[in-house]
Design an enzyme around this catalytic site. Structure first.
Site, PDB file in Angstrom:
ATOM      1  N   SER A 169     -17.464 -32.941 -10.386  1.00  0.00           N
ATOM      2  CA  SER A 169     -17.090 -32.660 -11.736  1.00  0.00           C
ATOM      3  C   SER A 169     -17.621 -31.340 -12.372  1.00  0.00           C
ATOM      4  O   SER A 169     -18.228 -30.909 -11.625  1.00  0.00           O
ATOM      5  CB  SER A 169     -17.226 -34.135 -12.443  1.00  0.00           C
ATOM      6  OG  SER A 169     -16.927 -33.903 -13.781  1.00  0.00           O
ATOM      7  N   LEU A 170     -17.416 -31.228 -13.677  1.00  0.00           N
ATOM      8  CA  LEU A 170     -18.192 -30.042 -14.101  1.00  0.00           C
ATOM      9  C   LEU A 170     -19.293 -30.580 -15.229  1.00  0.00           C
ATOM     10  O   LEU A 170     -18.823 -31.403 -15.982  1.00  0.00           O
ATOM     11  CB  LEU A 170     -17.062 -29.334 -14.603  1.00  0.00           C
ATOM     12  CG  LEU A 170     -16.243 -28.506 -13.509  1.00  0.00           C
ATOM     13  CD1 LEU A 170     -15.174 -27.705 -14.577  1.00  0.00           C
ATOM     14  CD2 LEU A 170     -16.918 -27.460 -13.033  1.00  0.00           C
ATOM     15  N   GLU A 172     -11.510 -19.054 -17.175  1.00  0.00           N
ATOM     16  CA  GLU A 172     -10.053 -19.481 -16.999  1.00  0.00           C
ATOM     17  C   GLU A 172     -10.063 -20.575 -17.840  1.00  0.00           C
ATOM     18  O   GLU A 172     -11.064 -21.527 -17.939  1.00  0.00           O
ATOM     19  CB  GLU A 172      -9.609 -19.504 -15.707  1.00  0.00           C
ATOM     20  CG  GLU A 172     -10.351 -20.975 -14.779  1.00  0.00           C
ATOM     21  CD  GLU A 172     -10.527 -21.015 -13.577  1.00  0.00           C
ATOM     22  OE1 GLU A 172     -11.316 -20.352 -12.823  1.00  0.00           O
ATOM     23  OE2 GLU A 172      -9.766 -21.918 -12.992  1.00  0.00           O
ATOM     24  N   ARG A 203      -8.598 -37.405  -7.317  1.00  0.00           N
ATOM     25  CA  ARG A 203      -9.915 -37.140  -7.019  1.00  0.00           C
ATOM     26  C   ARG A 203     -10.618 -38.586  -6.673  1.00  0.00           C
ATOM     27  O   ARG A 203     -11.758 -38.709  -6.052  1.00  0.00           O
ATOM     28  CB  ARG A 203     -10.514 -36.609  -8.131  1.00  0.00           C
ATOM     29  CG  ARG A 203     -12.153 -36.548  -8.270  1.00  0.00           C
ATOM     30  CD  ARG A 203     -12.495 -35.725  -9.355  1.00  0.00           C
ATOM     31  NE  ARG A 203     -12.740 -36.472 -10.538  1.00  0.00           N
ATOM     32  CZ  ARG A 203     -13.364 -35.956 -11.540  1.00  0.00           C
ATOM     33  NH1 ARG A 203     -13.772 -34.652 -11.410  1.00  0.00           N
ATOM     34  NH2 ARG A 203     -13.137 -36.660 -12.792  1.00  0.00           N
ATOM     35  N   GLU A 257      -4.998 -28.549 -10.581  1.00  0.00           N
ATOM     36  CA  GLU A 257      -4.635 -29.531 -11.567  1.00  0.00           C
ATOM     37  C   GLU A 257      -3.038 -29.905 -11.556  1.00  0.00           C
ATOM     38  O   GLU A 257      -2.302 -29.069 -11.566  1.00  0.00           O
ATOM     39  CB  GLU A 257      -5.018 -29.182 -12.916  1.00  0.00           C
ATOM     40  CG  GLU A 257      -5.408 -30.098 -13.838  1.00  0.00           C
ATOM     41  CD  GLU A 257      -6.727 -30.761 -13.624  1.00  0.00           C
ATOM     42  OE1 GLU A 257      -7.442 -30.490 -12.742  1.00  0.00           O
ATOM     43  OE2 GLU A 257      -7.203 -31.611 -14.523  1.00  0.00           O
ATOM     44  N   CYS A 294     -25.137 -62.587 -28.665  1.00  0.00           N
ATOM     45  CA  CYS A 294     -24.908 -64.075 -28.574  1.00  0.00           C
ATOM     46  C   CYS A 294     -25.898 -64.521 -27.615  1.00  0.00           C
ATOM     47  O   CYS A 294     -26.133 -64.220 -26.722  1.00  0.00           O
ATOM     48  CB  CYS A 294     -23.451 -64.170 -28.106  1.00  0.00           C
ATOM     49  SG  CYS A 294     -23.156 -66.122 -27.689  1.00  0.00           S
ATOM     50  N   CYS A 305     -21.226 -69.447 -23.525  1.00  0.00           N
ATOM     51  CA  CYS A 305     -20.284 -68.792 -24.675  1.00  0.00           C
ATOM     52  C   CYS A 305     -19.250 -68.514 -23.888  1.00  0.00           C
ATOM     53  O   CYS A 305     -19.241 -67.694 -22.958  1.00  0.00           O
ATOM     54  CB  CYS A 305     -20.989 -67.638 -25.136  1.00  0.00           C
ATOM     55  SG  CYS A 305     -19.685 -66.677 -26.078  1.00  0.00           S
TER      56      CYS A 305
HETATM   57  S1  IVH Z   1     -13.138 -25.909 -11.257  1.00  0.00           S
HETATM   58  C1  IVH Z   1     -16.467 -28.205  -8.283  1.00  0.00           C
HETATM   59  N1  IVH Z   1     -11.222 -25.403 -12.581  1.00  0.00           N
HETATM   60  O1  IVH Z   1     -11.829 -30.307 -14.875  1.00  0.00           O
HETATM   61  C2  IVH Z   1     -15.698 -28.650  -9.447  1.00  0.00           C
HETATM   62  N2  IVH Z   1     -11.517 -27.692 -12.856  1.00  0.00           N
HETATM   63  O2  IVH Z   1     -14.140 -31.765 -15.927  1.00  0.00           O
HETATM   64  C3  IVH Z   1     -14.499 -27.556  -9.422  1.00  0.00           C
HETATM   65  N3  IVH Z   1     -10.277 -28.590 -14.234  1.00  0.00           N
HETATM   66  O3  IVH Z   1     -12.761 -31.941 -11.836  1.00  0.00           O
HETATM   67  C4  IVH Z   1     -13.660 -27.557 -10.554  1.00  0.00           C
HETATM   68  N4  IVH Z   1      -9.040 -26.842 -15.107  1.00  0.00           N
HETATM   69  O4  IVH Z   1     -10.224 -31.735 -12.594  1.00  0.00           O
HETATM   70  C5  IVH Z   1     -11.991 -26.138 -12.368  1.00  0.00           C
HETATM   71  N5  IVH Z   1      -9.616 -24.316 -14.003  1.00  0.00           N
HETATM   72  C6  IVH Z   1     -10.214 -25.390 -13.501  1.00  0.00           C
HETATM   73  C7  IVH Z   1     -10.072 -26.479 -14.205  1.00  0.00           C
HETATM   74  C8  IVH Z   1     -10.925 -27.611 -13.825  1.00  0.00           C
HETATM   75  C9  IVH Z   1      -9.173 -28.230 -15.217  1.00  0.00           C
HETATM   76  C10 IVH Z   1     -10.683 -30.001 -14.176  1.00  0.00           C
HETATM   77  C11 IVH Z   1     -11.128 -30.750 -12.522  1.00  0.00           C
HETATM   78  C12 IVH Z   1     -12.470 -30.972 -12.953  1.00  0.00           C
HETATM   79  C13 IVH Z   1     -12.516 -31.432 -14.182  1.00  0.00           C
HETATM   80  C14 IVH Z   1     -14.047 -31.303 -14.734  1.00  0.00           C
END
Ligand code: IVH
Length: 686
Positions: free
Chosen positions: A83-84, A117, A140, A177, A432, A438
């Site tokens: 994730s980010l 981006e 994912r 995505e 509770c 309960c």
């Molecule tokens: S890069 C190692 N680029 O946002 C992680 N993610 O909140 C590389 N997402 O899991 C992800 N646009 O599903 C990347 N331009 C973009 C993105 C993007 C949407 C999603 C992606 C990620 C999530 C994290």
């Protein structure tokens, strides 16, 4: 905030975020807005940064998403799908750039490039190509394992079956995505409504619903598109920079985002963020922020990951959307641990294209803090999906103040808040006091038991549990496993909603879950603080259930070897251990577990191994490191399974000493700890 208050807040935040993750990832039915979710996450991250000792092993900041839903086959990601981390302000962006530079120990004059981006608000997917041919694709999931949606992904026009151009690695797993654009969403929803079906809330939910269809021909009829932006497993490097990699992905036939640019300063990045935010309405698809990534791939590799997110990227989120509406009522919901959660019922209002009618008020303190009453006009906030938050009262009504119930709304038992043993302070959450007596708690406990992350029994949801509970047929977990044997009297096939086939199916799915991993059994018990992670730690410590069961009687004795052994598990806290001991102090609980395990075949825990020579070793770094920053050296060591400590003791295996090493070096020498230079260390881990 005091450490004690922070501790409670951290536990509460973790619980809230995990519940929301489960709804978001498994049910595509989020209850928090993205902004609210981000807000909780941000607060948790901030608290964890301020009080690092409060980082719980099962903190949502340490993992991604939730387990996949189960109806599709599973695909294990060879490279985890992470994730980010989020940034919410210019300052956060500047901090991110500074962190990157510090980690890489760059000099002021050394430039670093970052790409920026749009962050697409869709679902991430991973698609594998071998020799240029589409092979398979997945969601994912929890980041480690996703769902096999090969057939569905194959229906997308923007997912080529054969790569064009040349030069792709033999194994090439592209990630990006899946989304639906605005125009297509409107057309699709109109058709959906015309055919008598419920409209989708927003394009993201529509994309999720469309992508996870069991019948791929349904997916094929939906206007899904795919933007490529990163990759997973690749058999060979194919670019030196993020910019170039994306360019090549475009050459090979993928849609890539045209808004991507390269920058060298936080100012430029933020300017681009503002540009994208201003263009947002006209883009034609939903985005919820801007993603910045370190451009040079060699630097990305050095930066690596920290639990759930890369150090080389960050998502700069857009601010939440707000609106004003009225609180029509305040309901109290009861959870598995007996917590009473107030929920505001709102006059429905559209916020950023989504109709909002509920908002969580969290607890009595929050109601008092906001001073909200039924009838008040309030400002609420949401972005993306899920339960919005009440920010403030705009115009108070002249009605009476809301009285938080002093009795459980379900069983009428008195409500109380826990007193922290150490501080004597009262918890903000009221519960509770009736425990499993309960009905709401008992049912919620059983619902937890059968849920996906726990026993994962197909066809057993809240409705079924309630029905069995009301009839007195399931009172405790073991009863689930004796249903089939008792069916002569139960006659499930005659119940409304059940035929012969569905009854047999339910019994079969129950039977298939008798063979179950150790950690799930422990997690199933719903013991406070013994969540998924602590359950796994305990299971890995004992390996077999029998060994664990043998020490259970000794848990009441905090100086016993058994107790000390558990306390010695890395990552296990006092809270969990105390709560485990308290749970088993009850004869009833002990019997409930014994009955349950009688019905099961509990599998041994799998203990992870690493083949690095430093795995499991305790390492201390001291002095000036010349090749890497301290953080980078530490991260490398940890990724190989070593434990990095700040001080030297007789337990230390290696001291890596650079120029200027002082007292630690002396101490290591006096203790006979192996001392090595940075070069020797690198040779060892190479
Ligand atoms: S890069 C190692 N680029 O946002 C992680 N993610 O909140 C590389 N997402 O899991 C992800 N646009 O599903 C990347 N331009 C973009 C993105 C993007 C949407 C999603 C992606 C990620 C999530 C994290």
């Amino acid at each position: 905030m005091t450490a004690e208050q922070a501790k409670k807040r951290v536990v509460w935040l973790g619980r809230e975020i995990r519940a929301s993750d489960a709804l978001y990832y498994q049910d595509d039915n989020p209850v928090l807005t993205d902004a609210q979710y981000d807000e909780l996450r941000r607060e948790l991250i901030a608290l964890e940064a301020e009080f690092p000792h409060l980082i719980l092993k099962d903190s949502p900041t340490q993992s991604v998403g939730a387990k996949p839903a189960g109806k599709f086959g599973k695909i294990k990601h060879t490279v985890p799908m992470l994730s980010l981390d989020n940034a919410f302000s210019e300052e956060d962006v500047a901090d991110f750039c500074a962190r990157v530079r510090k980690f890489l120990s760059l000099k002021k004059v050394d430039p670093v490039g970052f790409t920026a981006e749009p962050k697409i608000d869709g679902l991430s997917a991973a698609i594998r190509y071998e020799h240029g041919k589409f092979v398979k694709g997945s969601t994912r999931g929890d980041g480690q394992t996703g769902e096999d949606i090969t057939a569905n992904l194959a229906t997308l026009d923007t997912v080529p079956m054969q790569l064009s151009g040349a030069g792709w690695p033999d194994v090439f797993e592209i990630r990006g995505e899946v989304y639906i654009d605005h125009a297509d969403f409107d057309t699709m929803n109109a058709a959906q409504v015309a055919s008598g079906k419920a409209a989708y809330k927003n394009p993201r939910n529509a994309a999720a619903g469309s992508l996870r269809q069991i019948d791929p021909s349904v997916t094929a009829s939906r206007p899904l598109k795919f933007f490529a932006y990163t990759w997973g497993e690749v058999s060979a490097p194919f670019a030196e920079t993020q910019m170039k990699a994306v360019e090549r992905m475009a050459e090979w036939g993928f849609d890539v985002n045209p808004q991507m640019k390269r920058h060298e300063t936080a100012q430029e990045m933020v300017a681009h963020y503002i540009e994208i935010m201003n263009a947002r309405a006209g883009l034609g698809y939903d985005i919820d922020g801007v993603v910045y990534k370190v451009d040079e791939l060699a630097l990305q590799t050095r930066l690596g990951f920290v639990s759930r997110a890369p150090r080389w990227a960050i998502a700069h989120k857009f601010p939440a959307e707000k609106a004003i509406t009225t609180i029509e009522d305040i309901d109290i919901q009861l959870g598995r641990t007996g917590a009473l959660t107030p929920v505001a019922r709102l006059t429905p209002i559209t916020v950023g294209g989504v109709v909002v009618s509920n908002a969580t008020l969290h607890n009595a303190d929050e109601i008092a803090r906001l001073g909200v009453k039924i009838g008040d006009s309030v400002e609420i906030q949401r972005a993306g999906d899920v339960i919005p938050q009440v920010l403030r009262v705009v115009t108070p009504s002249d009605g009476p103040a809301f009285e938080f119930p002093t009795e459980c709304p379900v069983c009428a038992a008195p409500v109380s808040s826990e007193i922290d043993e150490k501080t004597g302070k009262q918890d903000v959450v009221r519960r509770c006091t009736n425990g499993l007596s309960c009905p709401a708690q008992a049912v919620q406990g059983l619902v937890h038991f059968v849920s996906r992350q726990v026993f994962d029994i197909d066809g057993f949801g809240e409705r079924q549990i309630e029905a069995f509970y009301e009839k007195g047929l399931i009172k405790e977990p073991a009863d689930i496993f004796t249903l089939r044997a008792r069916n002569d009297e139960i006659k499930l096939e005659t119940w409304e909603g059940f035929g012969k086939t569905s009854a047999t199916k339910l019994f079969d799915s129950i039977d298939t879950r008798r063979n179950i991993p150790f950690d799930r059994v422990l997690f199933s018990l719903g013991i406070r603080h013994v969540g998924k992670t602590n359950s796994r730690l305990i299971a890995q410590h004992f390996v077999s259930w029998d060994k664990f069961w043998a020490v259970v009687p000794h848990l009441q004795n905090p100086v016993s070897d058994a107790y000390m052994g558990l306390l010695g598990i890395d990552g296990m806290g006092q809270a969990a251990l105390g709560s485990l001991a308290q749970f088993f102090a009850s004869e009833t609980n002990h019997q409930i577990v014994a009955d349950l395990v009688d019905e099961l075949d509990v599998q041994h825990a799998e203990v992870p191994t690493s083949d690095s020579p430093v795995a499991g070793k305790i390492v201390v770094f001291t002095g000036k490191l010349e090749l890497f920053s301290r953080d980078e050296a530490k991260a490398r060591a940890q990724s190989l399974g070593a434990k990095v400590s700040g001080s030297v003791s007789a337990k230390t295996d290696y001291l890596v000493a650079g120029p200027g090493a002082g007292s630690k070096l002396k101490k290591a020498e006096s203790l006979g700890v192996k001392v090595m230079t940075e070069d020797e260390w690198l040779a060892l881990i190479a």
